[in-house]
Design an enzyme around this catalytic site. Structure first.
Site, PDB file in Angstrom:
ATOM      1  CB  SER A   1      -5.939   0.765  21.116  1.00  0.00           C
ATOM      2  OG  SER A   1      -6.717   0.507  19.966  1.00  0.00           O
TER       3      SER A   1
ATOM      4  CG  HIS B   1      -0.237  -0.143  19.963  1.00  0.00           C
ATOM      5  ND1 HIS B   1       0.061   0.080  21.270  1.00  0.00           N
ATOM      6  CD2 HIS B   1       0.324  -1.464  19.860  1.00  0.00           C
ATOM      7  CE1 HIS B   1       0.666  -1.026  21.884  1.00  0.00           C
ATOM      8  NE2 HIS B   1       0.861  -2.071  20.918  1.00  0.00           N
TER       9      HIS B   1
ATOM     10  CG  HIS C   1      -1.863   1.299   1.138  1.00  0.00           C
ATOM     11  ND1 HIS C   1      -2.211   1.835   2.438  1.00  0.00           N
ATOM     12  CD2 HIS C   1      -2.288   1.973   0.193  1.00  0.00           C
ATOM     13  CE1 HIS C   1      -2.954   2.601   1.931  1.00  0.00           C
ATOM     14  NE2 HIS C   1      -3.077   3.074   0.796  1.00  0.00           N
TER      15      HIS C   1
ATOM     16  CD  GLU D   1       4.408  -3.582  22.371  1.00  0.00           C
ATOM     17  OE1 GLU D   1       3.322  -2.794  22.192  1.00  0.00           O
ATOM     18  OE2 GLU D   1       4.622  -4.583  21.505  1.00  0.00           O
TER      19      GLU D   1
ATOM     20  CG  HIS E   1       4.706  -1.405  17.727  1.00  0.00           C
ATOM     21  ND1 HIS E   1       5.327  -2.646  17.873  1.00  0.00           N
ATOM     22  CD2 HIS E   1       3.751  -1.705  18.609  1.00  0.00           C
ATOM     23  CE1 HIS E   1       4.977  -3.574  18.439  1.00  0.00           C
ATOM     24  NE2 HIS E   1       3.763  -3.226  18.915  1.00  0.00           N
TER      25      HIS E   1
ATOM     26  CG  ASP F   1       1.817   8.975  -4.132  1.00  0.00           C
ATOM     27  OD1 ASP F   1       1.910  10.022  -3.298  1.00  0.00           O
ATOM     28  OD2 ASP F   1       2.567   8.857  -5.200  1.00  0.00           O
TER      29      ASP F   1
END
Length: 727
Positions: free
Chosen positions: A338, A284, A115, A500, A175, A667
């Site tokens: 999150s 995250h 992507h 984390e 991450h 892009d």
């Protein structure tokens, strides 16, 4: 129809920074790809700065020289612009086909295309008075493993000698869970890739080093400013039950929902303008769910792309000059933060994971750009760094750092049963027989844990009330000798943590440094995912809740106090001007890696009666803004050549008698998909979501690949679609 990838409102973006793309008369080649005028860096200040560095490198300046006009001018320039800063960007994209992805531990999640490209963004910051420097690199990868750090340090030493070493190199990861894995030298992390992927490892290392080299070459006099804004709608606490066990005094530092809303931006000001930023915000990079198979830098990487490419016109494929702007969106204490605002994978604010990635990334950019018009604090003072390697499997923690005031020990790494449940809020699959919470574990695991605790009271004292599922330390599956780092730039301190870190754990680490250095809490940041990886760090109170994060706190209930003790010691050494012993490093495991067969290419063949690059499915004759153009080609396996500094595709517009590139595989609006047809043929599907502001005209899509023969030779191939219109 699809929604435009350019937000109608950039959620607080400074409108002056946005590239206007609404006029149908505006060529997509300009301003997106036309380089802005380059500022001349060989100013008098730069020359004087170089002299200062040269003198600092050769020793103290003679007393007669100290009183000279040149020395006075140098001191004046260093006071006005006390730092030299360089910036660099490079490609770190790994294998985009048939490689297990890193993050969700989902064996079914293997890459099937691209992507957006993964990138590394580097900043070199030099104190012009002393010549001391730090290198900060933020890479769009899942984790920084010791394997990557060691190889990067070796290559930097070969290139720059002793300029960069253990203490002054800070490597960190965004991450993303949508990047290929297999680049660790610890076997636990290569399970989902069925072994070690050398090609992805080399792509990660080479990209980080290239970004560092470009930053070093880009050094110029600079001021550094820091501002903090608030961002309240880009994160949710995914472990609120555990968070609520913390004392009220800790929880008072955060929002009512238990989120860290602080967005801290370090601004690099050169030649009177901001031409680079490092932003720290706790969330995250999991807007893309485990259902996604396309390589993506997720929300943090999109944020960098949005500011650099869409707002500042950076063309990543133009390597003839340094980028005019670098925007690094780094992590901080995001262990329980999150982006899935509805606390379900791929949800919040919408049910479209791609749209969520764009929205959360845009909101981070908006908060960072608000800092440009907010009160800022100019950094003053030197550059410094300290690093130690600590064996977390056996640390004696002094009582001043523990909840009960008594000394305790950490112990060898072990996962609890709730680890196998996964982080259900962010899409970690997990197994249905395991659940989060200390009372929801598997009864078989409880029997095992009880037996282990009976056999080893020391293990129980350290790991209880965790129900031990897998003693990964005893099995040598994870890293236990871990680097902990403290970096100072002026009066800003950054704690580099190899894990984390939850928000309250981060607060306690920051307090430790602030107390020793005598600075405000807002002058200390915690940066997780740095230099190595050891899963989670929770407070002892959160640990007792038995949630996923606590079960993944490997070294027991007193892991955070051990880290706080270590950071406290680093700060004390920095304040005293002393250097702590480096400590025993993790051993080199590079020779023991088992190569994965995932994504290995034997031979490529075109489809029957076709040539490489032949169009299998042509585009329609015409499209409107908001439509999706799709073309299929007979291609080859993308792992033959990762095409760093290049592209698998271009979207081109006819301007006069020439074709001009308007988009490529880096892009947002393009997607590159690979699929195996038969034994050795590859079907390549390229899509382009026609963005708002695209001028009417004639367009085409081109494919670029590399095919492997049975004898192992690789040759480049390409294909071009029929022309289509955008009306």
């Amino acid at each position: 129809m699809i929604r435009s990838f350019v937000p109608d409102s950039c959620h607080g973006c400074d409108p002056r920074l946005r590239v206007r793309r609404t006029s149908t008369q505006e060529s997509p080649v300009s301003p997106r790809f036309a380089p802005r005028p380059r500022p001349v860096r060989t100013t008098a200040a730069a020359v004087v700065g170089g002299l200062v560095l040269a003198l600092a490198a050769t020793g103290p300046v003679a007393s007669a020289e100290r009183g000279s006009p040149a020395a006075a001018n140098a001191a004046s320039a260093a006071t006005a612009q006390p730092y030299l800063v360089g910036r660099g960007i490079a490609d770190v994209t790994g294998e985009t086909a048939e490689a297990g992805m890193m993050g969700y531990a989902d064996l079914a999640q293997t890459s099937t295309g691209l992507h957006m490209r993964q990138r590394a963004r580097a900043f070199v910051i030099v104190d012009r008075t002393t010549g001391r420097r730090i290198l900060h690199v933020n890479a769009d990868v899942g984790m920084i493993f010791q394997s990557v750090r060691d190889e990067v340090l070796a290559r930097l030493a070969a290139r720059f000698g002793e300029t960069y070493g253990e203490a002054n190199v800070m490597l960190t990861a965004t991450h993303t869970h949508a990047g290929p894995g297999g680049f660790s030298h610890h076997n636990l992390y290569n399970i989902t890739t069925l072994g070690f992927h050398d090609k992805t490892f080399r792509a990660t290392v080479s990209g980080i080093v290239a970004a560092a080299e470009r930053a070093e070459a880009d050094l110029a006099p600079a001021d550094l400013r820091v501002a903090t804004t608030q961002l309240a709608d880009a994160s949710a606490n995914r472990s609120k039950r555990a968070y609520d066990r913390n004392p009220a005094a800790d929880r008072a530092h955060f929002s009512a929902g238990g989120t860290d809303t602080a967005s801290t931006t370090l601004q690099v000001v050169r030649d009177g303008k901001v031409d680079g930023v490092i932003n720290w915000f706790a969330v995250h990079a999991t807007s893309m769910s485990t259902d996604n198979r396309l390589v993506s830098p997720d929300n943090k990487g999109y944020a960098g792309y949005l500011w650099e490419h869409e707002h500042e016109g950076v063309d990543y494929l133009d390597e003839s000059h340094d980028p005019d702007f670098v925007a690094s969106f780094a992590q901080t204490n995001s262990g329980d933060m999150s982006p899935n605002l509805e606390l379900r994978p791929g949800t919040g604010p919408t049910d479209d994971q791609f749209e969520n990635t764009r929205i959360i990334g845009s909101r981070m950019v908006g908060a960072a750009q608000r800092s440009l018009t907010s009160p800022t604090r100019s950094l003053t003072g030197g550059v410094d760094s300290r690093l130690v390697h600590v064996d977390l499997s056996d640390v004696l923690v002094d009582g001043q750092f523990t909840p009960d005031g008594q000394a305790h020990r950490t112990c060898p790494a072990a996962f609890g049963a709730a680890f196998a449940a996964g982080s259900t809020e962010d899409g970690g699959g997990g197994l249905p027989i395991f659940k989060e919470g200390k009372d929801g574990g598997n009864p078989v695991v409880k029997l095992i844990a009880d037996a282990l605790y009976t056999a080893s009271p020391a293990l129980k004292a350290c790991q209880s009330p965790k129900e031990v599922l897998l003693p990964v330390g005893a099995l040598d599956l994870v890293q236990q000798k871990l680097p902990v780092q403290l970096v100072r730039v002026g009066d800003l301190y950054v704690v580099g943590m190899p894990a984390e870190v939850t928000v309250v754990s981060g607060l306690r680490l920051r307090r430790a440094v602030a107390e020793v250095m005598g600075v405000g809490l807002d002058q200390v940041l915690v940066q997780g995912y740095t230099n190595a990886y050891a899963h989670y760090v929770t407070t002892p109170e959160e640990y007792d809740a038995g949630e996923y994060e606590g079960a993944s706190t490997l070294f027991g209930r007193y892991e955070l106090p051990a880290f706080v003790q270590t950071v406290h010691g680093l700060a004390a050494h920095m304040k005293a001007g002393t250097t702590p012993p480096l400590g025993a490093k993790e051993r080199d495991r590079s020779a023991g890696q088992i190569a994965s067969l995932q994504g290995k290419v034997v031979v490529d063949d075109p489809h029957l009666f076709k040539q490489f690059g032949a169009v299998l499915t042509a585009p329609a004759a015409a499209y409107a803004v908001g439509d999706t153009v799709s073309v299929e080609f007979s291609g080859a396996h993308p792992n033959n050549n990762l095409r760093h500094g290049s592209t698998f595709l271009t979207v081109e517009r006819k301007v006069g008698s020439t074709w001009q590139r308007v988009a490529d595989d880096g892009d947002w609006e393009t997607k590159f998909r690979w699929k195996r047809d038969g034994i050795s043929a590859s079907r390549i599907t390229i899509t382009w979501d026609v963005p708002r502001g695209t001028p009417a005209g004639s367009y085409r899509i081109r494919y670029f690949g590399d095919a492997r023969s049975l004898l192992g030779t690789v040759r480049s191939i390409d294909g071009t679609s029929p022309t289509f219109a955008v009306r």
